[in-house]
Design a protein around this motif. Structure first.
Motif, PDB file in Angstrom:
ATOM      1  N   MET A   1       0.840  -1.181   0.000  1.00  0.00           N
ATOM      2  CA  MET A   1       0.000   0.000   0.000  1.00  0.00           C
ATOM      3  C   MET A   1       0.885   1.243   0.000  1.00  0.00           C
ATOM      4  O   MET A   1       1.802   1.368   0.789  1.00  0.00           O
ATOM      5  N   VAL A   2       0.613   2.183  -0.873  1.00  0.00           N
ATOM      6  CA  VAL A   2       1.395   3.410  -0.964  1.00  0.00           C
ATOM      7  C   VAL A   2       0.714   4.506  -0.153  1.00  0.00           C
ATOM      8  O   VAL A   2      -0.480   4.759  -0.311  1.00  0.00           O
ATOM      9  N   ALA A   3       1.483   5.112   0.733  1.00  0.00           N
ATOM     10  CA  ALA A   3       0.950   6.226   1.523  1.00  0.00           C
ATOM     11  C   ALA A   3       0.714   7.411   0.597  1.00  0.00           C
ATOM     12  O   ALA A   3       1.427   7.606  -0.374  1.00  0.00           O
ATOM     13  N   THR A   4      -0.287   8.221   0.897  1.00  0.00           N
ATOM     14  CA  THR A   4      -0.603   9.339   0.013  1.00  0.00           C
ATOM     15  C   THR A   4      -0.226  10.685   0.586  1.00  0.00           C
ATOM     16  O   THR A   4      -0.317  11.680  -0.097  1.00  0.00           O
ATOM     17  N   ALA A   5       0.142  10.752   1.853  1.00  0.00           N
ATOM     18  CA  ALA A   5       0.459  12.032   2.477  1.00  0.00           C
ATOM     19  C   ALA A   5       1.949  12.107   2.766  1.00  0.00           C
ATOM     20  O   ALA A   5       2.432  11.518   3.720  1.00  0.00           O
ATOM     21  N   PRO A   6       2.675  12.819   1.933  1.00  0.00           N
ATOM     22  CA  PRO A   6       4.125  12.857   2.104  1.00  0.00           C
ATOM     23  C   PRO A   6       4.552  13.789   3.227  1.00  0.00           C
ATOM     24  O   PRO A   6       3.847  14.724   3.607  1.00  0.00           O
ATOM     25  N   ARG A   7       5.725  13.501   3.755  1.00  0.00           N
ATOM     26  CA  ARG A   7       6.412  14.390   4.681  1.00  0.00           C
ATOM     27  C   ARG A   7       7.681  14.809   3.939  1.00  0.00           C
ATOM     28  O   ARG A   7       8.644  14.044   3.853  1.00  0.00           O
ATOM     29  N   VAL A   8       7.641  16.007   3.377  1.00  0.00           N
ATOM     30  CA  VAL A   8       8.712  16.475   2.495  1.00  0.00           C
ATOM     31  C   VAL A   8       9.351  17.726   3.086  1.00  0.00           C
ATOM     32  O   VAL A   8       8.659  18.599   3.601  1.00  0.00           O
ATOM     33  N   VAL A   9      10.671  17.794   2.993  1.00  0.00           N
ATOM     34  CA  VAL A   9      11.424  18.988   3.371  1.00  0.00           C
ATOM     35  C   VAL A   9      12.054  19.534   2.097  1.00  0.00           C
ATOM     36  O   VAL A   9      12.705  18.792   1.362  1.00  0.00           O
ATOM     37  N   LEU A  70      15.475  17.925  14.507  1.00  0.00           N
ATOM     38  CA  LEU A  70      14.117  18.377  14.768  1.00  0.00           C
ATOM     39  C   LEU A  70      13.153  17.359  14.155  1.00  0.00           C
ATOM     40  O   LEU A  70      13.453  16.769  13.109  1.00  0.00           O
ATOM     41  N   PRO A  71      11.987  17.155  14.750  1.00  0.00           N
ATOM     42  CA  PRO A  71      11.048  16.160  14.209  1.00  0.00           C
ATOM     43  C   PRO A  71      10.717  16.372  12.729  1.00  0.00           C
ATOM     44  O   PRO A  71      10.553  15.412  11.997  1.00  0.00           O
ATOM     45  N   VAL A  72      10.624  17.633  12.278  1.00  0.00           N
ATOM     46  CA  VAL A  72      10.287  17.893  10.880  1.00  0.00           C
ATOM     47  C   VAL A  72      11.319  17.265   9.944  1.00  0.00           C
ATOM     48  O   VAL A  72      10.998  16.808   8.859  1.00  0.00           O
ATOM     49  N   PHE A  73      12.566  17.203  10.384  1.00  0.00           N
ATOM     50  CA  PHE A  73      13.616  16.578   9.588  1.00  0.00           C
ATOM     51  C   PHE A  73      13.690  15.076   9.831  1.00  0.00           C
ATOM     52  O   PHE A  73      13.882  14.298   8.915  1.00  0.00           O
ATOM     53  N   ALA A  74      13.536  14.668  11.068  1.00  0.00           N
ATOM     54  CA  ALA A  74      13.664  13.252  11.418  1.00  0.00           C
ATOM     55  C   ALA A  74      12.577  12.403  10.778  1.00  0.00           C
ATOM     56  O   ALA A  74      12.807  11.245  10.451  1.00  0.00           O
ATOM     57  N   ARG A  75      11.382  12.964  10.595  1.00  0.00           N
ATOM     58  CA  ARG A  75      10.258  12.208  10.033  1.00  0.00           C
ATOM     59  C   ARG A  75      10.152  12.321   8.520  1.00  0.00           C
ATOM     60  O   ARG A  75       9.264  11.720   7.925  1.00  0.00           O
ATOM     61  N   ALA A  76      11.031  13.058   7.891  1.00  0.00           N
ATOM     62  CA  ALA A  76      10.904  13.321   6.448  1.00  0.00           C
ATOM     63  C   ALA A  76      10.991  12.043   5.623  1.00  0.00           C
ATOM     64  O   ALA A  76      11.871  11.217   5.827  1.00  0.00           O
ATOM     65  N   ASP A  77      10.044  11.922   4.683  1.00  0.00           N
ATOM     66  CA  ASP A  77      10.107  10.852   3.689  1.00  0.00           C
ATOM     67  C   ASP A  77      11.133  11.204   2.619  1.00  0.00           C
ATOM     68  O   ASP A  77      11.773  10.325   2.051  1.00  0.00           O
ATOM     69  N   LEU A  78      11.244  12.505   2.339  1.00  0.00           N
ATOM     70  CA  LEU A  78      12.145  12.958   1.290  1.00  0.00           C
ATOM     71  C   LEU A  78      12.595  14.381   1.586  1.00  0.00           C
ATOM     72  O   LEU A  78      11.795  15.215   2.002  1.00  0.00           O
ATOM     73  N   VAL A  79      13.877  14.629   1.378  1.00  0.00           N
ATOM     74  CA  VAL A  79      14.427  15.976   1.464  1.00  0.00           C
ATOM     75  C   VAL A  79      14.757  16.396   0.036  1.00  0.00           C
ATOM     76  O   VAL A  79      15.579  15.762  -0.629  1.00  0.00           O
ATOM     77  N   VAL A  80      14.069  17.421  -0.452  1.00  0.00           N
ATOM     78  CA  VAL A  80      14.285  17.954  -1.792  1.00  0.00           C
ATOM     79  C   VAL A  80      15.280  19.097  -1.654  1.00  0.00           C
ATOM     80  O   VAL A  80      14.979  20.120  -1.044  1.00  0.00           O
ATOM     81  N   TYR A  81      16.454  18.885  -2.201  1.00  0.00           N
ATOM     82  CA  TYR A  81      17.530  19.876  -2.101  1.00  0.00           C
ATOM     83  C   TYR A  81      17.673  20.573  -3.449  1.00  0.00           C
ATOM     84  O   TYR A  81      18.078  19.962  -4.429  1.00  0.00           O
ATOM     85  N   LEU A  82      17.272  21.844  -3.487  1.00  0.00           N
ATOM     86  CA  LEU A  82      17.410  22.633  -4.713  1.00  0.00           C
ATOM     87  C   LEU A  82      18.831  23.198  -4.713  1.00  0.00           C
ATOM     88  O   LEU A  82      19.131  24.134  -3.981  1.00  0.00           O
ATOM     89  N   ARG A  83      19.682  22.582  -5.484  1.00  0.00           N
ATOM     90  CA  ARG A  83      21.114  22.897  -5.465  1.00  0.00           C
ATOM     91  C   ARG A  83      21.398  24.275  -6.034  1.00  0.00           C
ATOM     92  O   ARG A  83      20.813  24.689  -7.022  1.00  0.00           O
ATOM     93  N   VAL A  84      22.354  24.938  -5.399  1.00  0.00           N
ATOM     94  CA  VAL A  84      22.797  26.240  -5.884  1.00  0.00           C
ATOM     95  C   VAL A  84      24.067  26.041  -6.687  1.00  0.00           C
ATOM     96  O   VAL A  84      24.844  25.133  -6.438  1.00  0.00           O
ATOM     97  N   ARG A  85      24.275  26.905  -7.668  1.00  0.00           N
ATOM     98  CA  ARG A  85      25.440  26.761  -8.553  1.00  0.00           C
ATOM     99  C   ARG A  85      26.754  27.110  -7.889  1.00  0.00           C
ATOM    100  O   ARG A  85      27.766  26.507  -8.155  1.00  0.00           O
ATOM    101  N   ASP A  86      26.739  28.118  -6.999  1.00  0.00           N
ATOM    102  CA  ASP A  86      27.998  28.557  -6.426  1.00  0.00           C
ATOM    103  C   ASP A  86      28.513  27.624  -5.338  1.00  0.00           C
ATOM    104  O   ASP A  86      29.617  27.771  -4.863  1.00  0.00           O
ATOM    105  N   GLY A  87      27.696  26.641  -4.944  1.00  0.00           N
ATOM    106  CA  GLY A  87      28.124  25.716  -3.908  1.00  0.00           C
ATOM    107  C   GLY A  87      28.186  26.361  -2.542  1.00  0.00           C
ATOM    108  O   GLY A  87      28.743  25.803  -1.617  1.00  0.00           O
TER     109      GLY A  87
END
Length: 138
Positions: A1-9, A70-87
């Motif tokens: 069964m696929v969960a439908t409510a993501p926990r995304v950062v 923090l719980p918001v990070f610990a419970r994350a299903d996925l962390v979306v990292y929008l990379r910056v060019r300058d690093g």
């Protein structure tokens, strides 16, 4: 069964791009978008029905130096990292990013990547979520 409510950062240096992406992902899944003020200042309980949190990499510095995640990070299903060019960023922020890479929950994208690409990554993370519900915090 696929969960439908993501926990995304969603993390990125550019506030505008990050916020816009977080708003679109939250709207796509019908979950609330949370900000650092919601989580840190208000000490709001995280929604059981999922969430999209948007935060700057500087917030990761605080997380890296403050002990447990923090719980918001610990419970994350996925962390979306929008990379910056300058690093640009700090060693602590990159250490936390490497932690998420090692856990297999980090997906890096160019800031201009199509939303559909991000949704595919979120869907894969949801398929990988254990059926027994949200992870328990230590």
């Amino acid at each position: 069964m696929v969960a439908t409510a993501p926990r995304v950062v969603v993390i990125a240096a550019d506030d505008g791009q990050r916020a816009a992406r977080a708003v679109r992902i939250a709207a796509h899944y019908g979950v609330p978008r949370l900000t650092a003020a919601d989580v840190l200042a208000d000490h709001r309980r995280l929604p059981d029905e999922g969430y999209v949190f948007d935060g700057a990499p500087q917030l990761l510095d605080r997380v890296a130096g403050a002990g447990p995640l923090l719980p918001v990070f610990a419970r994350a299903d996925l962390v979306v990292y929008l990379r910056v060019r300058d690093g640009g960023g700090t060693d602590d922020a990159y250490r936390v990013i490497r932690y998420y890479e090692a856990r297999g929950v980090l997906a890096g994208f160019r800031p201009d990547a199509p939303d559909d690409d991000v949704v595919v990554a979120v869907e894969a993370a949801l398929r990988a979520r254990p059926d027994e519900g949200p992870p328990r915090l230590p």
